[in-house]
Every structure is written in C-alpha cells, then in structure tokens.
Design a protein around this motif. Structure first.
Motif, mmCIF file in Angstrom:
data_model
loop_
_atom_site.group_PDB
_atom_site.id
_atom_site.type_symbol
_atom_site.label_atom_id
_atom_site.label_comp_id
_atom_site.label_asym_id
_atom_site.label_seq_id
_atom_site.Cartn_x
_atom_site.Cartn_y
_atom_site.Cartn_z
ATOM 1 N N ASP A 55 2.280 1.867 5.028
ATOM 2 C CA ASP A 55 1.783 0.461 5.680
ATOM 3 C C ASP A 55 1.830 -0.556 4.533
ATOM 4 O OD1 ASP A 55 1.261 1.853 8.178
ATOM 5 O OD2 ASP A 55 -0.571 2.906 7.585
ATOM 6 N N ALA A 56 1.318 0.076 3.450
ATOM 7 C CA ALA A 56 1.396 -1.092 2.242
ATOM 8 C C ALA A 56 2.700 -1.632 1.879
ATOM 9 C CB ALA A 56 0.804 -0.398 0.934
ATOM 10 N N LEU A 57 3.754 -0.970 2.153
ATOM 11 C CA LEU A 57 5.149 -1.581 2.188
ATOM 12 C C LEU A 57 5.563 -2.450 3.152
ATOM 13 C CD1 LEU A 57 7.682 -1.834 0.529
ATOM 14 C CD2 LEU A 57 8.518 0.140 1.776
ATOM 15 N N MET A 58 5.257 -2.286 4.248
ATOM 16 C CA MET A 58 5.336 -2.987 5.547
ATOM 17 C C MET A 58 4.631 -4.286 5.434
ATOM 18 S SD MET A 58 7.932 -1.550 6.309
ATOM 19 C CE MET A 58 8.518 -2.489 7.667
ATOM 20 N N ALA A 59 3.353 -4.149 5.099
ATOM 21 C CA ALA A 59 2.538 -5.466 4.921
ATOM 22 C C ALA A 59 2.961 -6.550 3.884
ATOM 23 C CB ALA A 59 1.041 -4.755 4.501
ATOM 24 N N ALA A 60 3.392 -5.737 2.804
ATOM 25 C CA ALA A 60 3.840 -6.581 1.703
ATOM 26 C C ALA A 60 5.269 -7.360 2.149
ATOM 27 C CB ALA A 60 4.229 -5.815 0.497
ATOM 28 N N MET A 61 6.010 -6.657 3.068
ATOM 29 C CA MET A 61 7.124 -7.186 3.412
ATOM 30 C C MET A 61 6.863 -8.683 4.188
ATOM 31 S SD MET A 61 9.690 -5.350 1.963
ATOM 32 C CE MET A 61 10.963 -6.190 2.777
ATOM 33 N N GLN A 62 5.606 -8.788 4.710
ATOM 34 C CA GLN A 62 5.407 -10.211 5.522
ATOM 35 C C GLN A 62 4.662 -11.020 4.724
ATOM 36 O OE1 GLN A 62 6.206 -9.892 8.794
ATOM 37 N NE2 GLN A 62 7.146 -7.741 8.137
ATOM 38 N N GLU A 63 4.560 -10.724 3.160
ATOM 39 C CA GLU A 63 4.053 -11.839 2.450
ATOM 40 C C GLU A 63 4.910 -12.700 2.061
ATOM 41 O OE1 GLU A 63 0.915 -12.156 1.610
ATOM 42 O OE2 GLU A 63 0.243 -10.394 2.924
#
Length: 93
Positions: free
Chosen positions: A57-65
């Motif tokens: 979840d943290a990785l996928m959220a970061a991919m949107q930043e």
C-alpha cells in the motif's frame, strides 16, 4: 513481504539506468529491499526490477506522488510502459 517484478522501457540508455542511485534513494525509505536489475539482452531499452516490498500500500501510494514521477524521469523510465507484477503462490501453499 511481497516479491515484485516491475518492467518498463527506458529512454536514456542502459548504462544511465543501471548506474542511477535513484531507485535505492526512493524505494529504500518505503521498506523496499533486495532490488535487482535486469536488462533484455536483445533490446536494452527494456528493463526490469525484482524487489521485496514490505508494504505494498505504501509503495503504490508513493507511485502516485509527483516525486516518484521525477525519480522515474531522472532514471529515464518511460512511465507509460510500466507494468507491475506481484508474486502469487498457489492456493493452499
């Protein structure tokens, strides 16, 4: 821990992509470890990473930043080609 394969095309050349410190700088704080790099020997514009991810979840959220987009640009990644594959185990194993 999830093993992830991410493959994509690059536009700045194989040596630039391989020598870039950006992956470790951006993924390390997200708990991503054991990052390995791969290059298609027939087409060195096609590359992949295999990595262990503690928090998808943290990785996928970061991919949107925006900062992740900046990191991909610095590495020469063609973001529209990015594909992420997750390790799946057979049911019951």
């Amino acid at each position: 821990m999830t093993t992830v394969v991410a493959h994509h095309d690059i536009v700045k050349g194989k040596n630039h992509w391989l020598s870039s410190p950006v992956r470790e700088e951006r993924f390390g704080p997200l708990g991503v470890t054991n990052i390995r790099t791969f290059v298609d020997p027939q087409d060195p514009t096609k590359v992949a990473l295999v990595m262990d991810v503690a928090d998808m979840d943290a990785l996928m959220a970061a991919m949107q930043e925006p900062w992740m987009g900046e990191a991909m640009a610095a590495d020469g990644v063609a973001p529209e080609t990015l594909r992420i594959l997750l390790e799946e185990k057979p049911a019951g194993s």
